[in-house]
Scaffold this motif. Structure first.
Motif, PDB file in Angstrom:
ATOM      1  N   GLY A  98       0.944  -1.222  -0.010  1.00 38.56           N
ATOM      2  CA  GLY A  98       0.113   0.007   0.105  1.00 38.56           C
ATOM      3  C   GLY A  98       0.768   1.063   0.065  1.00 38.56           C
ATOM      4  O   GLY A  98       0.664   2.194  -0.687  1.00 38.56           O
ATOM      5  N   ALA A  99       2.048   1.359   0.771  1.00 33.74           N
ATOM      6  CA  ALA A  99       2.672   2.417   0.747  1.00 33.74           C
ATOM      7  C   ALA A  99       3.474   2.510  -0.530  1.00 33.74           C
ATOM      8  O   ALA A  99       3.477   3.600  -1.067  1.00 33.74           O
ATOM      9  CB  ALA A  99       3.930   2.201   1.825  1.00 33.74           C
ATOM     10  N   THR A 100       3.820   1.607  -1.294  1.00 35.72           N
ATOM     11  CA  THR A 100       4.379   1.450  -2.550  1.00 35.72           C
ATOM     12  C   THR A 100       3.312   2.459  -3.461  1.00 35.72           C
ATOM     13  O   THR A 100       3.964   3.286  -4.378  1.00 35.72           O
ATOM     14  CB  THR A 100       4.740   0.227  -2.837  1.00 35.72           C
ATOM     15  OG1 THR A 100       5.657  -0.352  -2.068  1.00 35.72           O
ATOM     16  CG2 THR A 100       5.588   0.484  -4.352  1.00 35.72           C
ATOM     17  N   ALA A 101       2.215   1.848  -3.486  1.00 37.64           N
ATOM     18  CA  ALA A 101       1.218   2.464  -4.336  1.00 37.64           C
ATOM     19  C   ALA A 101       0.975   3.743  -4.091  1.00 37.64           C
ATOM     20  O   ALA A 101       0.714   4.612  -5.000  1.00 37.64           O
ATOM     21  CB  ALA A 101      -0.038   1.860  -4.188  1.00 37.64           C
ATOM     22  N   VAL A 102       1.177   4.430  -3.050  1.00 42.51           N
ATOM     23  CA  VAL A 102       0.863   5.921  -2.637  1.00 42.51           C
ATOM     24  C   VAL A 102       1.956   6.631  -3.108  1.00 42.51           C
ATOM     25  O   VAL A 102       1.735   7.514  -3.868  1.00 42.51           O
ATOM     26  CB  VAL A 102       0.888   6.244  -1.053  1.00 42.51           C
ATOM     27  CG1 VAL A 102       0.851   7.571  -0.606  1.00 42.51           C
ATOM     28  CG2 VAL A 102      -0.359   5.057  -0.506  1.00 42.51           C
ATOM     29  N   ILE A 103       3.298   5.992  -3.198  1.00 39.91           N
ATOM     30  CA  ILE A 103       4.302   6.946  -3.548  1.00 39.91           C
ATOM     31  C   ILE A 103       4.307   6.792  -5.143  1.00 39.91           C
ATOM     32  O   ILE A 103       4.512   7.923  -5.644  1.00 39.91           O
ATOM     33  CB  ILE A 103       5.696   6.298  -3.049  1.00 39.91           C
ATOM     34  CG1 ILE A 103       5.580   6.393  -1.472  1.00 39.91           C
ATOM     35  CG2 ILE A 103       6.756   7.051  -3.559  1.00 39.91           C
ATOM     36  CD1 ILE A 103       6.822   5.284  -1.101  1.00 39.91           C
ATOM     37  N   VAL A 104       3.974   5.479  -5.655  1.00 31.68           N
ATOM     38  CA  VAL A 104       3.893   5.746  -7.100  1.00 31.68           C
ATOM     39  C   VAL A 104       2.606   6.761  -7.696  1.00 31.68           C
ATOM     40  O   VAL A 104       2.702   7.176  -8.903  1.00 31.68           O
ATOM     41  CB  VAL A 104       3.396   4.201  -7.872  1.00 31.68           C
ATOM     42  CG1 VAL A 104       2.911   4.175  -9.173  1.00 31.68           C
ATOM     43  CG2 VAL A 104       4.490   3.437  -7.441  1.00 31.68           C
ATOM     44  N   ALA A 105       1.642   6.990  -6.709  1.00 36.05           N
ATOM     45  CA  ALA A 105       0.630   8.091  -7.301  1.00 36.05           C
ATOM     46  C   ALA A 105       1.432   9.435  -7.630  1.00 36.05           C
ATOM     47  O   ALA A 105       0.889  10.213  -7.985  1.00 36.05           O
ATOM     48  CB  ALA A 105      -0.056   8.242  -6.142  1.00 36.05           C
ATOM     49  N   THR A 106       2.636   9.532  -7.275  1.00 37.53           N
ATOM     50  CA  THR A 106       3.245  10.915  -7.778  1.00 37.53           C
ATOM     51  C   THR A 106       3.551  10.883  -9.019  1.00 37.53           C
ATOM     52  O   THR A 106       4.138  11.990  -9.450  1.00 37.53           O
ATOM     53  CB  THR A 106       4.659  11.121  -6.495  1.00 37.53           C
ATOM     54  OG1 THR A 106       5.437  10.094  -6.971  1.00 37.53           O
ATOM     55  CG2 THR A 106       4.432  11.295  -5.179  1.00 37.53           C
ATOM     56  N   GLU A 107       3.560  10.000  -9.765  1.00 37.96           N
ATOM     57  CA  GLU A 107       3.859  10.047 -11.223  1.00 37.96           C
ATOM     58  C   GLU A 107       3.275  11.133 -12.024  1.00 37.96           C
ATOM     59  O   GLU A 107       4.207  11.876 -12.784  1.00 37.96           O
ATOM     60  CB  GLU A 107       3.557   8.762 -12.082  1.00 37.96           C
ATOM     61  CG  GLU A 107       4.335   7.624 -11.652  1.00 37.96           C
ATOM     62  CD  GLU A 107       3.792   6.028 -12.341  1.00 37.96           C
ATOM     63  OE1 GLU A 107       2.836   6.289 -13.091  1.00 37.96           O
ATOM     64  OE2 GLU A 107       4.523   5.309 -12.201  1.00 37.96           O
ATOM     65  N   PRO A 108       2.102  11.681 -11.938  1.00 38.32           N
ATOM     66  CA  PRO A 108       1.578  12.895 -12.739  1.00 38.32           C
ATOM     67  C   PRO A 108       2.489  14.170 -12.476  1.00 38.32           C
ATOM     68  O   PRO A 108       2.659  14.789 -13.062  1.00 38.32           O
ATOM     69  CB  PRO A 108       0.146  13.021 -12.163  1.00 38.32           C
ATOM     70  CG  PRO A 108      -0.381  11.605 -11.752  1.00 38.32           C
ATOM     71  CD  PRO A 108       0.903  10.822 -11.038  1.00 38.32           C
ATOM     72  N   LEU A 109       2.780  14.060 -10.830  1.00 35.49           N
ATOM     73  CA  LEU A 109       3.846  15.325 -10.645  1.00 35.49           C
ATOM     74  C   LEU A 109       5.216  15.289 -11.353  1.00 35.49           C
ATOM     75  O   LEU A 109       5.435  16.293 -11.684  1.00 35.49           O
ATOM     76  CB  LEU A 109       3.951  15.277  -8.982  1.00 35.49           C
ATOM     77  CG  LEU A 109       2.658  14.871  -8.178  1.00 35.49           C
ATOM     78  CD1 LEU A 109       2.963  15.043  -6.800  1.00 35.49           C
ATOM     79  CD2 LEU A 109       1.582  16.225  -8.395  1.00 35.49           C
ATOM     80  N   TRP A 110       5.763  14.050 -11.499  1.00 29.69           N
ATOM     81  CA  TRP A 110       6.846  14.139 -12.345  1.00 29.69           C
ATOM     82  C   TRP A 110       6.511  14.359 -13.724  1.00 29.69           C
ATOM     83  O   TRP A 110       7.611  14.776 -14.516  1.00 29.69           O
ATOM     84  CB  TRP A 110       7.344  12.519 -12.309  1.00 29.69           C
ATOM     85  CG  TRP A 110       7.937  12.151 -10.782  1.00 29.69           C
ATOM     86  CD1 TRP A 110       7.495  11.007 -10.099  1.00 29.69           C
ATOM     87  CD2 TRP A 110       8.890  12.672 -10.075  1.00 29.69           C
ATOM     88  NE1 TRP A 110       8.221  11.208  -8.958  1.00 29.69           N
ATOM     89  CE2 TRP A 110       9.058  11.967  -9.121  1.00 29.69           C
ATOM     90  CE3 TRP A 110      10.125  13.876 -10.561  1.00 29.69           C
ATOM     91  CZ2 TRP A 110      10.368  12.361  -8.139  1.00 29.69           C
ATOM     92  CZ3 TRP A 110      10.894  14.063  -9.776  1.00 29.69           C
ATOM     93  CH2 TRP A 110      11.245  13.409  -8.579  1.00 29.69           C
TER      94      TRP A 110
END
Length: 308
Positions: A98-110
């Protein structure tokens, strides 16, 4: 009218795949890691998916792309599937799915930060700037909060390492996506494009596994059944169904709309991780999750308006 209804059903099924199937692949990674090293998981996953898809492309009589296109597809596949998805598997040795998925959610910011030709539009929009700041603040918050029962120095170090690996993976996924978008002409009907990406990623992941010594310690006989089940789920649902749905959607829908899967994936991953694997979620992590999602939504809303 029937054709219109069929198209709507295809869209719904494709969005369902990238929303919910990709959200569950984080847990599948954990099962696969029970008996298979991370880069071997990627190598086997992409090899089998690529061979199946290549057989389908042959059966349909589709034309192989040119040499230059093959090179660009291979590069983008390695960046996205080994650097992006592959590093996610590595990170899940240190932090929860779950923690991994939350951090992956930053992709649109990248995407906003790295899409330099559109900087003038992006950074003149207050919502995008605010979204970037809020989103990264949420990631930092999430990295600070772990389950109270694991609040040891060692686990804090693991949390930091895992967060850094996932951020690097998200960055490489975006770099590979932008590279493909600028170098490869979209072709939603040629399955060879995805096949080449998968096979190139498989070869590169196998070489990394060889360099890391993963092959020397890997024994197929010692892999438990749940690990094979996790790998099978990743091949069929993650690399074939969801990845093909994503590849098709970006040719028929606005990229900003397709990327909304990053809003839903963390929620699915956290819920499934809690229900199936018993992963703990603290109040602090819940707050951080909300902060990340607010930042991503703000940035995406501003991005859509700036491109309108």
């Amino acid at each position: 009218m029937q054709l219109e209804a069929t198209s709507r059903v295809r869209l719904l099924l494709a969005f369902g795949a990238i929303y919910f199937v990709w959200g569950t692949t984080y847990l599948a990674n954990l099962y696969a890691l029970q008996g298979i090293p991370p880069f071997i998981i990627s190598a086997l996953r992409y090899l089998l998916a690529g061979l199946l898809l290549g057989a389908l492309a042959l059966g349909k009589g589709q034309v192989m792309p040119s040499g230059t296109t093959i090179r660009d597809l291979a590069i983008s596949g390695i960046l996205m599937l080994v650097g992006g998805s592959g590093l996610v598997v590595v990170a899940e040795q240190y932090i929860a799915s779950g923690a991994t998925a939350v951090i992956v959610a930053t992709e649109p910011l990248w995407f906003v930060l790295l899409d330099r030709p559109r900087w003038r539009h992006y950074f003149s929009n207050k919502k995008i700037v605010a979204g970037l700041l809020i989103g990264f603040a949420g990631v930092l918050l999430f990295a600070q909060f772990g389950p109270e029962s694991q609040a040891t120095q060692q686990n804090a170090t693991y949390q930091l390492i895992g967060t850094a690996i996932v951020l690097a993976g998200a960055l490489l996924w975006v770099v590979g996506t932008l590279f493909a978008a600028r170098r490869i002409q979209p072709d939603s009907y040629n399955l060879w494009h995805t096949t080449i990406q998968l096979l190139a990623a498989s070869l590169f992941a196998a070489l990394i596994a060889l360099a890391n010594g993963e092959w020397s310690t890997f024994s197929m006989q010692s892999v438990p059944l749940p690990a094979w089940g996790g790998l099978a789920f990743l091949i069929v649902f993650g690399s074939l169904i969801a990845y093909l749905a994503f590849a098709w959607l970006i040719t028929v829908q606005p990229p900003a709309l397709v990327s909304t899967h990053t809003f839903v994936n963390p929620l699915v991953a956290v819920l499934v991780g809690w229900l199936v694997a018993g992963e703990g979620v603290t109040a602090g992590q819940g707050i951080a999750l909300a902060v990340v999602l607010v930042g991503v939504v703000l940035a995406q809303l501003g991005k859509v308006r700036s491109e309108a």
